[in-house]
Design an enzyme around this catalytic site. Structure first.
Site, PDB file in Angstrom:
ATOM      1  N   ARG A 227       0.793  -1.230   0.000  1.00  0.00           N
ATOM      2  CA  ARG A 227       0.000   0.000   0.000  1.00  0.00           C
ATOM      3  C   ARG A 227       0.827   1.283   0.000  1.00  0.00           C
ATOM      4  O   ARG A 227       0.587   2.193  -0.783  1.00  0.00           O
ATOM      5  CB  ARG A 227      -0.895   0.069   1.264  1.00  0.00           C
ATOM      6  CG  ARG A 227      -2.202  -0.615   1.150  1.00  0.00           C
ATOM      7  CD  ARG A 227      -2.576  -1.172   2.508  1.00  0.00           C
ATOM      8  NE  ARG A 227      -1.618  -2.214   2.798  1.00  0.00           N
ATOM      9  CZ  ARG A 227      -1.751  -3.464   2.363  1.00  0.00           C
ATOM     10  NH1 ARG A 227      -2.825  -3.818   1.723  1.00  0.00           N
ATOM     11  NH2 ARG A 227      -0.833  -4.386   2.591  1.00  0.00           N
ATOM     12  N   THR A 228       1.758   1.374   0.936  1.00  0.00           N
ATOM     13  CA  THR A 228       2.465   2.639   1.122  1.00  0.00           C
ATOM     14  C   THR A 228       3.262   2.973  -0.136  1.00  0.00           C
ATOM     15  O   THR A 228       3.190   4.081  -0.664  1.00  0.00           O
ATOM     16  CB  THR A 228       3.385   2.544   2.350  1.00  0.00           C
ATOM     17  OG1 THR A 228       2.607   2.048   3.441  1.00  0.00           O
ATOM     18  CG2 THR A 228       3.968   3.894   2.709  1.00  0.00           C
TER      19      THR A 228
ATOM     20  N   LYS B  43      25.686  -4.794  -1.124  1.00  0.00           N
ATOM     21  CA  LYS B  43      27.157  -4.779  -1.076  1.00  0.00           C
ATOM     22  C   LYS B  43      27.685  -4.136   0.189  1.00  0.00           C
ATOM     23  O   LYS B  43      28.888  -3.980   0.354  1.00  0.00           O
ATOM     24  CB  LYS B  43      27.703  -4.010  -2.287  1.00  0.00           C
ATOM     25  CG  LYS B  43      27.265  -4.556  -3.625  1.00  0.00           C
ATOM     26  CD  LYS B  43      27.736  -3.629  -4.753  1.00  0.00           C
ATOM     27  CE  LYS B  43      26.962  -3.874  -6.032  1.00  0.00           C
ATOM     28  NZ  LYS B  43      27.087  -2.753  -6.968  1.00  0.00           N
TER      29      LYS B  43
ATOM     30  N   ARG C  29      11.266   3.654   3.948  1.00  0.00           N
ATOM     31  CA  ARG C  29      10.834   2.644   4.929  1.00  0.00           C
ATOM     32  C   ARG C  29      12.049   1.809   5.280  1.00  0.00           C
ATOM     33  O   ARG C  29      12.793   1.368   4.401  1.00  0.00           O
ATOM     34  CB  ARG C  29       9.731   1.747   4.363  1.00  0.00           C
ATOM     35  CG  ARG C  29       9.443   0.557   5.298  1.00  0.00           C
ATOM     36  CD  ARG C  29       8.233  -0.231   4.899  1.00  0.00           C
ATOM     37  NE  ARG C  29       7.014   0.532   5.125  1.00  0.00           N
ATOM     38  CZ  ARG C  29       5.796   0.017   5.000  1.00  0.00           C
ATOM     39  NH1 ARG C  29       5.638  -1.253   4.668  1.00  0.00           N
ATOM     40  NH2 ARG C  29       4.734   0.764   5.216  1.00  0.00           N
TER      41      ARG C  29
ATOM     42  N   HIS D 232       4.796   5.770  11.706  1.00  0.00           N
ATOM     43  CA  HIS D 232       4.323   5.646  10.318  1.00  0.00           C
ATOM     44  C   HIS D 232       3.352   6.804  10.083  1.00  0.00           C
ATOM     45  O   HIS D 232       2.146   6.610   9.939  1.00  0.00           O
ATOM     46  CB  HIS D 232       3.644   4.277  10.146  1.00  0.00           C
ATOM     47  CG  HIS D 232       3.383   3.845   8.733  1.00  0.00           C
ATOM     48  ND1 HIS D 232       3.559   4.666   7.640  1.00  0.00           N
ATOM     49  CD2 HIS D 232       2.941   2.654   8.242  1.00  0.00           C
ATOM     50  CE1 HIS D 232       3.242   3.983   6.537  1.00  0.00           C
ATOM     51  NE2 HIS D 232       2.855   2.778   6.885  1.00  0.00           N
TER      52      HIS D 232
HETATM   53  N1   CP Z   1      -0.452  -0.101   5.850  1.00  0.00           N
HETATM   54  C1   CP Z   1       0.768  -0.300   5.311  1.00  0.00           C
HETATM   55  O1   CP Z   1       1.769   0.341   5.670  1.00  0.00           O
HETATM   56  O2   CP Z   1       0.797  -1.281   4.336  1.00  0.00           O
HETATM   57  P1   CP Z   1       2.077  -1.753   3.502  1.00  0.00           P
HETATM   58  O3   CP Z   1       3.021  -2.404   4.483  1.00  0.00           O
HETATM   59  O4   CP Z   1       1.549  -2.706   2.462  1.00  0.00           O
HETATM   60  O5   CP Z   1       2.712  -0.530   2.902  1.00  0.00           O
END
Ligand code: CP
Length: 304
Positions: free
Chosen positions: A51-52, A80, A101, A129
């Protein structure tokens, strides 16, 4: 430049600016279709995401821009042994903003110190998040309103970064927060302490039934298997804190059920067709909310 590392930095005014802009974009996406033509967003995902990552990509492209994607850890020079600091310093020079991320808590904060373009934290380990929180707040505002709200947040409150970010952000509103989890997965004590400092009473429960009838929103989370130091500890908890349509018979007709997704087995499929289910709508809201965030961060004709 403005980095977005944690929801603690967001005031009520900041949040409302993003949500209001998202609502405008949602109502008329064509109006912004070329607004950021030529802008490049760098995607640095050191952990899996559906999603993100894809909603940031969609958001940037729907604003007329494009993305540059590092790809997986396996296919990049991280394999590496390149450091995070060196990686972001390089991609900083290729792009106009960065989305990161990373499995390590604090990684986004550290990385932001090496870049000039805005850096958005898309999840740092069990930390924060904040862009998820903005789409969560958008979904709550649409379904239940953000003031005079009673919310239950259930599941893995210890390792769940979406929970930490949401709990901090909700302190800006008139909200009663209830936390439902096994004792071993309660909110970290420092989060409880911070919430108290913000004037929020933290109400903790081990079972949902005692609180379910009074909730406007139930926010369910996945048990974060990848964060447990001991697989046995995960196995003891896995499968608890699930809901199905029968569970929700005790809830208000107006209850909104949310989940950041991915779900494993926390919400049975028979909830999907009920009027309570808002988790797919929530995931779809990721696009207008991230479009709004990028638009405000990158500026434009109106330079708000
Ligand atoms: N909700 C969320 O962060 O989903 P993903 O891990 O798929 O990005």
């Amino acid at each position: 430049h403005d980095h977005l590392i944690t929801s603690k930095q967001l005031s009520r005014e900041d949040i409302e600016a993003v949500l209001d802009r998202a609502a405008e974009i949602d109502a008329d996406p064509a109006a912004v279709a070329q607004r950021h033509a030529g802008t490049l967003l760098g995607l640095l995902f050191f952990e899996p995401s559906t999603r993100t990552k894809m909603s940031f990509e969609t958001a940037m492209k729907r604003l007329g821009g494009d993305i540059v994607d590092m790809g997986s850890v396996e296919s990049s020079s991280v394999k590496k042994g390149e450091s995070l600091a060196d990686t972001v310093r390089v991609i900083d020079g290729y792009t106009d903003a960065l989305v990161l991320r990373h499995p390590r808590e604090g990684a986004a904060k550290m990385a932001s110190e090496f870049v000039d373009v805005p850096l958005l934290n898309a999840g740092d380990g069990a930390g924060h998040h904040p862009t998820q929180t903005l789409l969560d707040l958008y979904t709550i505002r649409e379904n239940a309103g953000l003031d005079d709200l009673t919310i239950g947040i259930m599941g893995d409150l210890k390792y769940g970064r979406t929970v930490h970010s949401l709990a901090y952000a909700l302190t800006n509103f008139d909200t009663q927060q209830h936390f439902i989890s096994p004792e071993s997965l309660q909110l970290p004590r420092e989060v409880v302490y911070d919430l108290h400092l913000e004037g929020t009473t933290v109400r903790e429960h081990e079972t949902l039934d005692e609180i379910l009838p009074s909730l406007d929103v139930l926010y369910v989370t996945r048990i974060q298997r990848e964060r447990f130091p001991d697989e046995n500890e995960y196995q003891q908890i896995a499968g608890q804190y699930q809901i199905d349509a029968a569970t929700l018979e005790a809830a208000s007709d107006d209850l909104t059920v949310m989940h950041p997704l991915p779900r494993v087995d926390e919400i049975a499929a028979d909830v999907d067709e009920t009027t309570h289910a808002a988790y797919f709508e929530q995931a779809h809201n990721g696009v207008p909310v991230r479009m709004a965030l990028l638009d405000l961060l990158l500026g434009g004709e109106t330079d708000e």
